[in-house]
Every structure is written in structure tokens, then in C-alpha cells.
Design a protein around this motif. Structure first.
Motif, short mmCIF file in Angstrom:
data_model
loop_
_atom_site.label_atom_id
_atom_site.label_comp_id
_atom_site.label_asym_id
_atom_site.label_seq_id
_atom_site.Cartn_x
_atom_site.Cartn_y
_atom_site.Cartn_z
N LYS A 1 -5.02 -92.67 67.16
CA LYS A 1 -6.14 -93.61 67.04
C LYS A 1 -5.60 -95.03 67.10
O LYS A 1 -4.63 -95.38 66.41
N VAL A 2 -6.22 -95.86 67.95
CA VAL A 2 -5.86 -97.27 68.07
C VAL A 2 -7.15 -98.08 68.05
O VAL A 2 -8.25 -97.53 68.07
N ASP A 3 -7.02 -99.36 68.04
CA ASP A 3 -8.19 -100.23 68.00
C ASP A 3 -9.04 -100.01 69.25
O ASP A 3 -8.57 -100.19 70.37
N GLY A 4 -10.30 -99.62 69.05
CA GLY A 4 -11.24 -99.46 70.15
C GLY A 4 -11.18 -98.14 70.87
O GLY A 4 -11.93 -97.92 71.83
N GLY A 5 -10.29 -97.23 70.44
CA GLY A 5 -10.22 -95.95 71.14
C GLY A 5 -9.04 -95.11 70.71
O GLY A 5 -8.63 -95.11 69.54
N TYR A 6 -8.46 -94.40 71.68
CA TYR A 6 -7.36 -93.48 71.40
C TYR A 6 -6.33 -93.58 72.52
O TYR A 6 -6.66 -93.93 73.66
N VAL B 1 -10.95 -89.24 81.01
CA VAL B 1 -9.84 -90.06 81.50
C VAL B 1 -10.17 -90.54 82.90
O VAL B 1 -10.51 -89.74 83.78
N LYS B 2 -10.07 -91.83 83.11
CA LYS B 2 -10.50 -92.42 84.37
C LYS B 2 -9.47 -92.20 85.49
O LYS B 2 -8.30 -91.92 85.23
N PRO B 3 -9.92 -92.34 86.74
CA PRO B 3 -8.99 -92.20 87.87
C PRO B 3 -7.82 -93.16 87.73
O PRO B 3 -7.97 -94.31 87.31
N GLY B 4 -6.63 -92.66 88.06
CA GLY B 4 -5.43 -93.48 87.99
C GLY B 4 -4.68 -93.38 86.68
O GLY B 4 -3.54 -93.84 86.58
N ASP B 5 -5.32 -92.79 85.65
CA ASP B 5 -4.68 -92.69 84.34
C ASP B 5 -4.08 -91.31 84.08
O ASP B 5 -3.74 -90.98 82.95
N SER C 1 -8.53 -82.61 76.31
CA SER C 1 -8.90 -82.42 74.91
C SER C 1 -7.69 -82.54 73.99
O SER C 1 -6.55 -82.31 74.40
N GLY C 2 -7.97 -82.89 72.74
CA GLY C 2 -6.91 -83.01 71.74
C GLY C 2 -7.50 -83.05 70.35
O GLY C 2 -8.71 -83.29 70.16
N LEU C 3 -6.66 -82.81 69.36
CA LEU C 3 -7.10 -82.78 67.97
C LEU C 3 -7.08 -84.17 67.36
O LEU C 3 -6.09 -84.91 67.50
N VAL C 4 -8.16 -84.52 66.69
CA VAL C 4 -8.28 -85.81 66.01
C VAL C 4 -8.32 -85.56 64.50
O VAL C 4 -9.11 -84.74 64.01
N LYS C 5 -7.48 -86.27 63.77
CA LYS C 5 -7.43 -86.11 62.32
C LYS C 5 -8.29 -87.17 61.64
O LYS C 5 -8.22 -88.34 61.96
N SER C 6 -9.13 -86.68 60.74
CA SER C 6 -9.97 -87.58 59.95
C SER C 6 -9.83 -87.17 58.49
O SER C 6 -10.40 -86.16 58.06
N VAL D 1 -8.09 -94.27 76.03
CA VAL D 1 -9.46 -93.80 76.23
C VAL D 1 -10.35 -94.49 75.21
O VAL D 1 -10.16 -94.33 74.00
N PRO D 2 -11.33 -95.29 75.66
CA PRO D 2 -12.21 -96.01 74.72
C PRO D 2 -13.04 -95.05 73.88
O PRO D 2 -13.30 -93.90 74.27
N ASP D 3 -13.48 -95.52 72.73
CA ASP D 3 -14.31 -94.71 71.83
C ASP D 3 -15.54 -94.15 72.55
O ASP D 3 -15.99 -93.05 72.27
N GLY D 4 -16.10 -94.94 73.44
CA GLY D 4 -17.31 -94.52 74.14
C GLY D 4 -17.09 -93.44 75.18
O GLY D 4 -18.06 -92.97 75.80
N PHE D 5 -15.84 -93.03 75.37
CA PHE D 5 -15.52 -91.97 76.33
C PHE D 5 -15.06 -90.71 75.62
O PHE D 5 -14.36 -89.87 76.20
#
Length: 388
Positions: free
Chosen positions: A133-138, A175-179, A159-164, A206-210
Motif C-alpha cells: 500500500k502506498v499513497d493513492g494506491g498500491y 493494470v494498464k497497457p505498458g505496465d 490479483s494479490g492479497l491486501v492486509k488490513s 495501481v491507483p485505488d480506483g482501479f
């Protein structure tokens, strides 16, 4: 005369299925090339998209899609499966993966369909990414295997596991083209033409909105349902996942049956065999039972009723059982095809390989039977079986 939404949908669906039938000769002619290339030829993908049989079938109308029922995806894939199982598999995943995008937040949908509803998406849903987790996304790093059709995709879902806190949960990331890059590692005995290669992501942002929680997709209550009001975008994953792959399986089985009957008719001794006659009758009955079972599920899918856990358990049970019937059908016919059935140019050996490979998909694991069995026996839901 006023045409109702139901009549309009039925008319469009009939047109799309007919277009799929019209593509069969060309796709059948490329079937051996598809196997040799280990991916669907670009011209086949172009034919499918140009005919309106790609992702747009299940893309929301607000983005120019047709927003057709799941029955359209199934029937189109079934017809294409008569020509080439690998091509039909990838063709079915175009609307299936687009359908998943519609569960993501609006930001993701607008990005994927910025240039129209025919954007190709591929997916690998097992939680293989290391997620930070980073600012604004992952930030993501990982190898995501079995991504069928990734060669003709632009966006991908991994896909991946997110810890909360103390909890860890699977999430899906667009994930967008090129990444990402593709590792060409698809060498398989069956479904050779699906190009089910590995997506490689190396420290992609990857932004939070994605991002979409896997549990939301399982339950059918993703944030996309707030902006896409159709019932199609509130259906649980158990309904559409297995259905995606049964279309190609059924088409391949129907073609195997037709091929076997044509072969047997041309051999007087074979046609006179009571064993062969019985096998043909049993196979025809099994194929009919499969279709009747799928038709019942499609009727459920067309309704707007909420599917309770019991309903979902029945659907998964039936998906597994019809997959078993299709495997049994191809085994029965292949076992009677003689030595000639093993010839490289024999459609029977290819159908046999492909149907067995399709039936090995995670959508048809024995856990699908366990859900129904546990409920019938009064046991609690198994928390390890996370897709139910």
C-alpha cells in the motif's frame, strides 16, 4: 409498433449467434494454425470483434456496449466452439473479463473503455502479486499465470492479497497497457491455442480506483453496480464464471459428436455395431441433458431475483456435473474412434484433449460439489472455499 426491451434483446441475441455461426468455417480453417501458434491468430480476433462478438456484448450501455444477458455469451461461445475450442475459449473471455471490469469503480471503467467498448482485457485471478500500500494506491510485483488471450489484450486484471489490520483478503487490480510484460510459457497438451501465458508485473503502480475486493466480485456487489443499474452487474461470480467455459466445451462436444457420426456412417461395419449405436444414443442424451441444465441456469440468470447461498450451491453443483457429462461423452466417442482417432489430422483427438483440458479449470473443482453437500448435511459454509 413498440418493441419491448425483451424483444429487442432477443432479436440482437439471435443476430449475434447467427454471426457466430457464419464465422465457423473461417475459424475451423485456422484451427491447426491456432494450435501451432499457441495463440488465437490476430485475424480471428479481428473477425470476432468486427462481428460484435467481443467484450462489448457484456459492456454497459453507458460505454457503448450491448449489455446483453449471459445467455448471449454462452450461445456465441457454443457456436464458435464447434470450430475451434481455443478460439471459442478466448472469445468467451472477452465479454467475461469486460463484465468483471463493470464491477470495478467508475474511474477504472472510464479508463478501460475510453476508446470504446471493444477494448480487450485478460485476467489472472489467483492472488500471486506481492502488494504494498502506498499513497493513492498500491504497488504490485508478481507472476500471474494462465492468462488466456493475453496476447490480444491491452489492460489486464491481476490479483494479490491486501492486509488490513489482522485480516488478509484477495483483491483484483487493473493494470494498464505498458505496465506489464508477457512470459511466453504456454506449452500444453490441450487448448494449445489459448495463449494462456504468464503476466509479469514488476513494481507497477495501481491507483485505488482501479482496485476491486475479490469478495465483492464473488457476491456481485462491486462499486460498479452503483453506476450500472442492470441486473447483469449485480450477479455473483458463481453464476457467470463456469458458464463462460461451458460454451466452448459444449460446442466442442457437439462438433465431436457430429464428426463421430459422420465417420461411423462411412464405415459399414462400424455403423452396424450395437456398441457404436448405443454410444451414439447415450451421447446424444447426455448432450441434451447438459443443454437442459444450462438452459435452467440461464433462465435464473435472466431474472432479477437475488441468489441465496442455496441457489448458488445448486448452480455450482450443476456446472460440475455437466462438465463431467461432457468429459464422459468425449471419452465414450474417442474410445470407439479406433487408431485413426489418434491421427494428428483427426478432429477427435483434438476435441478429446481440449475438453479434458477445459474440464480441469478451477471453475469445475470438486469443491463445487462440497458446497451443496455441506448445506444438504446441515454443515456450515467452509471458510476455505472463498469463491462461494
Amino acid at each position: 409498433m413498440v418493441v419491448s426491451d425483451i424483444e429487442r434483446t432477443e432479436s440482437v441475441q439471435a443476430q449475434l449467434v447467427e454471426r457466430a455461426r457464419a464465422l465457423v468455417p473461417a475459424l475451423r480453417g485456422r484451427a491447426r494454425e491456432t494450435e501451432r501458434m499457441r495463440c488465437v491468430p490476430a485475424e480471428s480476433i479481428a473477425d470476432i470483434i468486427d462481428a460484435g462478438l467481443g467484450g462489448r456484448m457484456l459492456v454497459p450501455r453507458r460505454f457503448g456496449g450491448d449489455e446483453m444477458p449471459l445467455a448471449t455469451m454462452y450461445e456465441v461461445a457454443r457456436e464458435l466452439g464447434r470450430a475451434c475450442a481455443s478460439t471459442a475459449w478466448c472469445a468467451a473471455l472477452l465479454p467475461h473479463d469486460a463484465h468483471m471490469v463493470a464491477f470495478f469503480p467508475m474511474m477504472a471503467q472510464e479508463a478501460v473503455w475510453a476508446d470504446g467498448p471493444d477494448t480487450c482485457v485478460a485476467a489472472s485471478l489467483a492472488p500471486a502479486a506481492a502488494v504494498t500500500k502506498v499513497d493513492g494506491g498500491y504497488r504490485l510485483t508478481g507472476r500471474h499465470g494462465f492468462a488466456s488471450g493475453v496476447d490480444h489484450a491491452s489492460w489486464v486484471i491481476v490479483s494479490g492479497l491486501v492486509k488490513s489490520g489482522e485480516r488478509v483478503a484477495n483483491h483484483h487490480f487493473l493494470v494498464k497497457p505498458g505496465d506489464y510484460t508477457i512470459d511466453d510459457d504456454w506449452y500444453a497438451a490441450g487448448m494449445r491455442g489459448t495463449g494462456s501465458k504468464t503476466i509479469v508485473v514488476n513494481d507497477a503502480f495501481v491507483p485505488d480506483g482501479f482496485v476491486l475486493a475479490a469478495s465483492a466480485l464473488v457476491a456481485g456487489d462491486g462499486p460498479g453496480g452503483e453506476v450500472n443499474p442492470g441486473a447483469l452487474y449485480r450477479q455473483p461470480m458463481v453464476l457467470h464464471a463456469g458458464l463462460t467455459f461451458l460454451g466452448p466445451m459444449m460446442g466442442a462436444a457437439l462438433d465431436a459428436y457430429d464428426q463421430f457420426c459422420a465417420w461411423a456412417r462411412g464405415r459399414a461395419q462400424t455403423a452396424a455395431s450395437e456398441i457404436v449405436q448405443e454410444a451414439i444414443a447415450r451421447t446424444a442424451a447426455d448432450l441434451r441433458l447438459v443443454q437442459l441444465s444450462i438452459d435452467e441456469i440461464l433462465t435464473t440468470a435472466a431474472s432479477s431475483e437475488v441468489l441465496e447461498l442455496g441457489d448458488r450451491a445448486e448452480i455450482l453443483r450443476d456446472y460440475n456435473r455437466v462438465a463431467e457429462l461432457l468429459v464422459g461423452a468425449i471419452d465414450r466417442l474417442f474410445n470407439l474412434s479406433g487408431t485413426s482417432g489418434f491421427r494428428e489430422d483427426s478432429p477427435m483427438q483434438q476435441r478429446w484433449r481440449d475438453i479434458h483440458m477445459m474440464a480441469s479449470h478451477v471453475s469445475f473443482t470438486r469443491a463445487n460439489h462440497q458446497h451443496f453437500g455441506r448445506m444438504t448435511l446441515g454443515l456450515d459454509r467452509d471458510p476455505k472455499l472463498v469463491v462461494f
